[in-house]
Design an enzyme around this catalytic site. Structure first.
Site, PDB file in Angstrom:
ATOM      1  N   TYR A 109       8.332   0.210   5.680  1.00 16.53           N
ATOM      2  CA  TYR A 109       8.930   1.339   5.122  1.00 16.53           C
ATOM      3  C   TYR A 109      10.358   1.561   5.808  1.00 16.53           C
ATOM      4  CZ  TYR A 109       4.307   3.067   3.564  1.00 16.53           C
ATOM      5  OH  TYR A 109       2.842   3.168   3.121  1.00 16.53           O
ATOM      6  N   ASP A 165      -4.792  -3.547   6.851  1.00 16.53           N
ATOM      7  CA  ASP A 165      -5.131  -2.285   7.412  1.00 16.53           C
ATOM      8  C   ASP A 165      -5.160  -2.028   8.851  1.00 16.53           C
ATOM      9  OD1 ASP A 165      -5.982  -1.290   4.865  1.00 16.53           O
ATOM     10  OD2 ASP A 165      -7.842  -1.549   5.070  1.00 16.53           O
ATOM     11  N   HIS A 209       7.484   4.580  -6.764  1.00 16.91           N
ATOM     12  CA  HIS A 209       6.731   3.477  -6.860  1.00 16.91           C
ATOM     13  C   HIS A 209       6.386   3.089  -8.105  1.00 16.91           C
ATOM     14  CE1 HIS A 209       5.240   2.054  -2.863  1.00 16.91           C
ATOM     15  NE2 HIS A 209       5.018   3.230  -2.546  1.00 16.91           N
ATOM     16  N   GLU A 221      -0.190   5.575  -5.137  1.00 16.09           N
ATOM     17  CA  GLU A 221       0.715   5.494  -6.428  1.00 16.09           C
ATOM     18  C   GLU A 221       0.179   4.916  -7.473  1.00 16.09           C
ATOM     19  OE1 GLU A 221       1.297   3.546  -3.586  1.00 16.09           O
ATOM     20  OE2 GLU A 221       1.810   1.783  -4.001  1.00 16.09           O
ATOM     21  N   GLU A 280       7.339  -0.919  -0.214  1.00 17.29           N
ATOM     22  CA  GLU A 280       7.205   0.288   0.656  1.00 17.29           C
ATOM     23  C   GLU A 280       8.906   0.471   0.971  1.00 17.29           C
ATOM     24  OE1 GLU A 280       5.379   2.461   0.429  1.00 17.29           O
ATOM     25  OE2 GLU A 280       3.432   1.318  -0.239  1.00 17.29           O
ATOM     26  N   HIS A 287       7.768  10.037  -3.206  1.00 16.78           N
ATOM     27  CA  HIS A 287       7.478   8.778  -2.765  1.00 16.78           C
ATOM     28  C   HIS A 287       6.864   7.928  -4.000  1.00 16.78           C
ATOM     29  CE1 HIS A 287       6.977   5.495   0.334  1.00 16.78           C
ATOM     30  NE2 HIS A 287       5.654   5.384  -0.216  1.00 16.78           N
ATOM     31  N   GLU A 288       5.503   8.848  -4.166  1.00 20.91           N
ATOM     32  CA  GLU A 288       4.740   7.872  -5.197  1.00 20.91           C
ATOM     33  C   GLU A 288       5.190   7.747  -6.360  1.00 20.91           C
ATOM     34  OE1 GLU A 288       2.649   6.708  -3.270  1.00 20.91           O
ATOM     35  OE2 GLU A 288       2.499   8.061  -1.814  1.00 20.91           O
TER      36      GLU A 288
END
Ligand code: BES
Ligand code: ZN
Length: 610
Positions: free
Chosen positions: A390, A382, A306, A278, A325, A302-303
């Site tokens: 989410y 990560d 954001h 995003e 998220e 979705h992006e």
């Protein structure tokens, strides 16, 4: 030392950076950036100032006015997660100038040789800074608790162009003396400068640019799609994203004004490690979402979402990642509901619910990461990236919506966004706001269980819809040896197949898998979600005849959503030595084509199961 964030050396007793002025010389021959960063602080400071770096060489730290050197130290052994602490020594300074170089292995940067691009003629480089990789491009307070404005000069080969998640000021010849690098280098005749400014304060993880042979098409008054790869990619992207302007308007109706002026898209080469990122004013996208059937819309929704939840209101640390998220997943589905209908939104919710349940299995020995707000000290974000923030976040907000009703929840959302925009907040701040604005909510919804508890709370809800129920029962039939009929799947798109395949048991009879594929050609699907979901079941079920397709897939794309399940299926639990060896060989051969973040993630999957 009073840390503000477990993933940053930033000290809460020091002033934050409020503006960074960057001059970056991109050297494609050595995959290195030589740069200078002028950091302005929120107030004058004396004594040490702590900054984050990773694999940077610091050549000097200077007083910006006198250009006299300031003392500094760079910790000699990097922390594997945080990188190296850069401590500079200030005396009443409100800014500091740092000269540095990146390393070819900088974790935020992927340098592609011409042969790794679609055009095959020019090299390409792009950034991916979330969660904690901005520090591998320039020294900074690399915590989302910080909010920074940027000015940037990108000095690049004249044959290329640059785009940035910022406003474009100009493309022009380099000027002598404008950077702190050698004029001979900076002003060479084959170089050009692209100048950008980001005037809204953003967390450093939203810093982003790309340089290469980049073309574009206008989609609407404030939207444009950029891509590497020439006319074919641009034509396909233009068709796929034709509805973007309408989507922005839907977003504005639901969540309030779009505050970022432009909403452009950049389609990256296939090695881009995410579906979408995003970056403000310019979302970065994987080319795998372009399938010619407008399903890319979900990732774009979705992006786009954001832009409100994440970019306007930002999680203070990665422990609060669900604020980014979870809210965005909720907002994404509200947008999808308007532009694609309730059925599509319900299907997405169903896929999400499967994903959340799968995560309970993945983290069964490490339930901390099934919490909405996990403890992330000594944990690399990560390594534990998952659907939990989410989908559990989505479920939490949906639970509140069910409690108070949609009109009241919509009102609440708008007030929440208007109250905290351009701020970084933590979960506790959200909970306080919730209790103040919806008095008594804590007696109706068990907030503590939702936020602090492990697993899926009892009042979460499986998102039942006609299509979801139908697909589930077809998946169950498969276990009994029954194949879905042609007429039952006639109008299925990728997402229906994805849900069907994800509902199959982990391991099924290989003969049945082959029969399913013979009928519906799933291993050859042009839809990557379908192909990967199928190959994952096939590998877990020990179907060797698909190893060739698995290898081709792992060499064509670098999106971690596909790498993770396929590499995991090859090496986990019941996998035989032959499959593990295959995974190691494919990775050895494909490694160079992956983004450094993806390389790290695959390495950690392979080493966990070696
Ligand atoms: N911000 C994320 C991507 C991300 C998360 C990058 C954490 C680095 C660290 C982005 O918004 C995202 O969630 N992308 C999803 C899209 C999907 C949920 C529609 C993806 O890439 O799959
Ligand atoms: Zn997201």
């Amino acid at each position: 030392m009073a840390p503000v964030d477990p993933h940053s050396y930033t000290d809460s007793t020091h002033p934050f950076t409020t503006h960074i002025s960057l001059s970056l010389y991109l050297d494609f021959a050595t995959s290195t950036i030589h740069g200078s960063a002028l950091l302005s602080l929120s107030s004058p400071h004396s004594g040490p100032l702590h900054l984050d770096t990773r694999s940077l060489t610091i050549s000097s730290v200077l007083d910006p006015t006198t250009l006299l050197p300031l003392p500094f130290s760079l910790s000699p052994t990097p922390n594997p997660i945080l990188g190296s602490l850069l401590s500079v020594s200030l005396s009443s300074h409100s800014s500091v100038l740092i000269l540095f170089s990146t390393s070819p292995s900088s974790s935020a940067l992927q340098w592609l040789s011409p042969s790794q691009t679609s055009s095959l003629v020019h090299p390409f480089v792009y950034t991916q800074c979330q969660s904690i990789h901005a520090r591998s491009i320039f020294p900074c307070h690399d915590t989302p608790a910080a909010r920074v404005r940027f000015a940037a000069l990108l000095n690049i080969p004249r044959a290329l162009s640059a785009v940035m998640a910022a406003s474009h000021v100009s493309r022009r010849d380099p000027n002598p003396g404008e950077s702190n690098l050698s004029d001979a280098l900076w002003c060479a005749p084959d170089r050009v400068v692209e100048q950008f400014a980001m005037e809204q304060p953003i967390p450093p993880y939203l810093f982003a640019f790309a340089v290469g042979e980049i073309g574009f098409r206008d989609l609407g008054p404030r939207t444009r799609v950029y891509a590497e790869g020439g006319k074919k990619v641009l034509d396909a992207a233009e068709r796929e994203f034709a509805g973007v302007e309408e989507m922005v308007r839907v977003g504005e109706r639901l969540f309030g004004p779009y505050d970022w002026e432009r909403f452009d898209l950049l389609v990256l080469p296939p090695s881009f490690p995410y579906g979408g990122m995003e970056n403000p004013r310019m979302v970065f996208l994987t080319p795998t979402v372009i399938k010619g059937d407008a399903t890319g819309a979900q990732v774009v929704a979705h992006e786009l979402a954001h832009s409100w939840t994440g970019n306007l209101i930002t999680n203070k640390t990665n422990e609060d990642f669900w604020l980014n998220e979870g809210f965005t997943t909720y907002a994404e589905r509200r947008i999808v509901e308007v532009v694609q209908g309730e059925e599509r939104a319900a299907l997405n919710m169903g896929i999400g619910w499967r994903g959340l349940n799968r995560m309970m299995e993945r983290f069964k020995d490490n339930m901390e990461f099934t919490k909405l707000k996990p403890n992330m000290a000594d944990v690399d974000p990560d390594d534990v990236y998952s659907e939990v923030p989410y989908e559990k976040g989505f479920q939490f907000l949906w639970r509140i919506e069910r409690q108070i009703g949609r009109p009241a929840f919509d009102e609440f959302l708008k007030t929440y966004i208007a109250t905290f925009k351009f701020q970084s907040i933590d979960t506790e701040t959200f909970l306080d706001f919730l209790k103040t604005n919806l008095p008594g909510i804590e007696n109706q919804v068990d907030l503590r269980t939702w936020v602090e508890g492990t697993g899926i709370p009892p009042d979460a809800m499986e998102p039942i819809s006609a299509i979801y129920t139908k697909i589930r029962s077809l998946s169950l039939d498969f276990k009994l040896g029954k194949m879905p009929r042609e007429d039952e799947v006639a109008d299925w798109h990728g997402q229906e197949w994805e849900l069907y395949l994800e509902n199959l048991p982990d391991s099924v009879d290989p003969l049945q898998i082959a029969a399913l594929d013979a009928r519906y050609r799933l291993a050859e699907s042009r839809d990557w979600e379908v192909k990967v979901a199928f190959l994952q079941v096939a590998v877990s079920s020990g179907c060797k005849e698909y190893f060739g397709e698995v290898e081709r897939t792992l060499k064509q794309v670098g999106r971690m959503k596909y790498l993770r399940p396929l590499y995991t299926a090859l090496v986990q639990g019941s996998a035989r030595e032959e499959e593990k060896m295959l995974a190691r060989r494919i990775f050895m051969e494909a490694r160079d084509s992956y983004h450094p973040i993806a390389q790290g993630v695959v390495e950690s999957i392979l080493s966990k199961h070696s």
